[in-house]
Design an enzyme around this catalytic site. Structure first.
Site, PDB file in Angstrom:
ATOM      1  N   ASP A  48       0.787  -1.225   0.000  1.00  0.00           N
ATOM      2  CA  ASP A  48       0.000   0.000   0.000  1.00  0.00           C
ATOM      3  C   ASP A  48       0.819   1.276   0.000  1.00  0.00           C
ATOM      4  OD1 ASP A  48       1.080  -0.389   2.443  1.00  0.00           O
ATOM      5  OD2 ASP A  48      -0.731  -0.045   3.592  1.00  0.00           O
ATOM      6  N   GLU A  49       2.089   1.211  -0.355  1.00  0.00           N
ATOM      7  CA  GLU A  49       2.900   2.416  -0.446  1.00  0.00           C
ATOM      8  C   GLU A  49       3.730   2.376  -1.713  1.00  0.00           C
ATOM      9  OE1 GLU A  49       5.343   3.665   2.741  1.00  0.00           O
ATOM     10  OE2 GLU A  49       3.920   3.050   4.288  1.00  0.00           O
TER      11      GLU A  49
END
Length: 423
Positions: free
Chosen positions: A82-83
């Site tokens: 998620d980054e």
């Protein structure tokens, strides 16, 4: 929440009774946090709804988001599911160089922008274009070697709360020695060295476009931070959550003004323990760090001191496309407290089997096997065994992990665990 609308307006968390992986904003108001046992979270928030994690679904959505990001920077740097950091300088530069790019006139509601061969007008047309614009060619810009352009970065967080957090950086930064905060001109690029403001305005539109595409494709919202380096971009991404974006203006004066007022806890890398230590010294904001730099030099190591100085000067890394070599492979599981030897050995066996599968898929070998244990009292222990030659087989990994576990059980006859991991 995306797949179950009934959870939109209720406190909810992802995980189980033994451990939570995340929670939504409503639950956080009650003190519910990631890495908190579910039964404790229930005490804080009796109406909390806990749903099981769906890792395969997270991987699928993460891949979809990455495909969108690759249209703006094929060499983006991903950090977990998620980054991600992106360098989209070339993308914006090409847009600004094109004859079709039109900067919106103040007071007008209509924004016209060209992407490839198609012109986009108004929100609905923009959405239509974003869905179909997937073939943009991008060129990597090395921020350390480029003398003509600045750097842009993007980062994403919090998928379980269904608000994909994006952190975009745009600018350049020179490393400083111990330079006076009020006299240094190298904190960010000056107006004659940086791209014009119109480029930054275009960057904001591009970031909004990325967020829009993610929402249209995955039904997940996204927030973004735009700044001169990764540290500032990460901080900026938290300024307008959820589903918003925030830009720290690319000028020395604006950056220092932002940092001076910034609570130190907002900086990535300053956790609760470091915050308490700094608070005890009267350091609460970025300005306090600089004002008490002499004290910090005496109290901390040179490495920590340099880190604090970079914070108060607004300096951070601009490197996105770094070469990264994997140093280890690990797997761990959290579970309700167990203490029976048979259960502990069974858990160790499963973890070693899972680790062996990952090692074989990665086609690597290692010399050191590490066993990680977390007791019911939340005490974390790590025990390691090193082989003379590299190993990769289940037999070798399991043998080492079992010996380490047996040794720990002998030293503590009352051993009760809630987490076990192998590396």
């Amino acid at each position: 929440m995306r797949d179950d609308p009934s959870l939109l307006n209720v406190p909810m968390a992802v995980g189980g009774q033994s451990m939570l992986s995340t929670s939504n904003y409503l639950a956080r108001r009650y003190g519910v946090r990631a890495a908190m046992p579910g039964f404790i979270a229930k005490k804080l928030c009796p109406q909390l709804v806990i749903v099981k994690s769906h890792f395969s679904k997270y991987q699928e959505v993460s891949q979809t988001v990455r495909e969108i990001l690759s249209n703006y920077d094929p060499l983006f740097s991903s950090v977990g599911l998620d980054e991600a950091y992106l360098d989209i300088t070339e993308y914006v530069t090409e847009l600004m160089r094109g004859k079709e790019e039109q900067v919106p006139v103040e007071g007008e509601d209509r924004v016209t922008q060209s992407f490839g061969d198609s012109s986009v007008e108004n929100t609905e047309s923009l959405k239509h274009s974003l869905v179909h614009q997937t073939d943009t060619k991008l060129i990597q810009i090395d921020p350390e070697s480029s003398q003509e352009t600045d750097t842009k970065l993007l980062q994403i967080d919090d998928p379980e709360s269904h608000s994909t957090d994006m952190k975009l950086q745009y600018g350049s930064s020179e490393s400083l020695n111990d330079t006076d905060l009020h006299q240094s001109d190298d904190l960010v690029c000056d107006s004659d060295q940086c791209l014009p403001n119109s480029y930054w305005e275009c960057a904001e539109r591009v970031v909004n476009e990325i967020r829009e595409r993610i929402h249209l494709t995955t039904q997940l919202t996204a927030s973004a931070g735009i700044a001169s380096n990764k540290m500032l971009a990460k901080i900026a991404s938290d300024m307008n959550k959820p589903n918003g974006q925030y830009m720290i203006p690319p000028s020395r004066e604006k950056i220092l003004e932002f940092i001076r007022k910034l609570p130190i806890r907002k900086v990535s890398g300053i956790g609760k323990v470091t915050e308490k230590m700094l608070n005890a010294l009267g350091i609460v904001t970025g300005a306090d760090i600089y004002d008490k730099r002499g004290l910090l030099r005496l109290m901390f190591s040179k490495c920590s001191y340099d880190y604090f100085m970079n914070i108060c000067l607004g300096i951070g890394s601009c490197t996105v496309h770094s070469e990264w070599e994997r140093k280890s492979i690990s797997t761990e599981r959290t579970f309700p407290d167990i203490w029976k030897p048979s259960e502990l050995f069974q858990k160790c066996h499963k973890l070693c089997y899972s680790l062996t599968e990952e090692v074989e898929e990665s086609n690597i070998k290692g010399k050191t096997v590490t066993l990680k244990l977390k007791t019911s009292a939340f005490e974390v222990k790590q025990r390691s065994m090193t082989f003379p030659n590299p190993i990769s087989s289940f037999a070798d990994i399991h043998k080492a992990a079992r010996i380490l576990l047996e040794s720990e059980m002998k030293n503590n006859s009352q051993l009760k665990l809630r987490l076990m991991g192998t590396k």
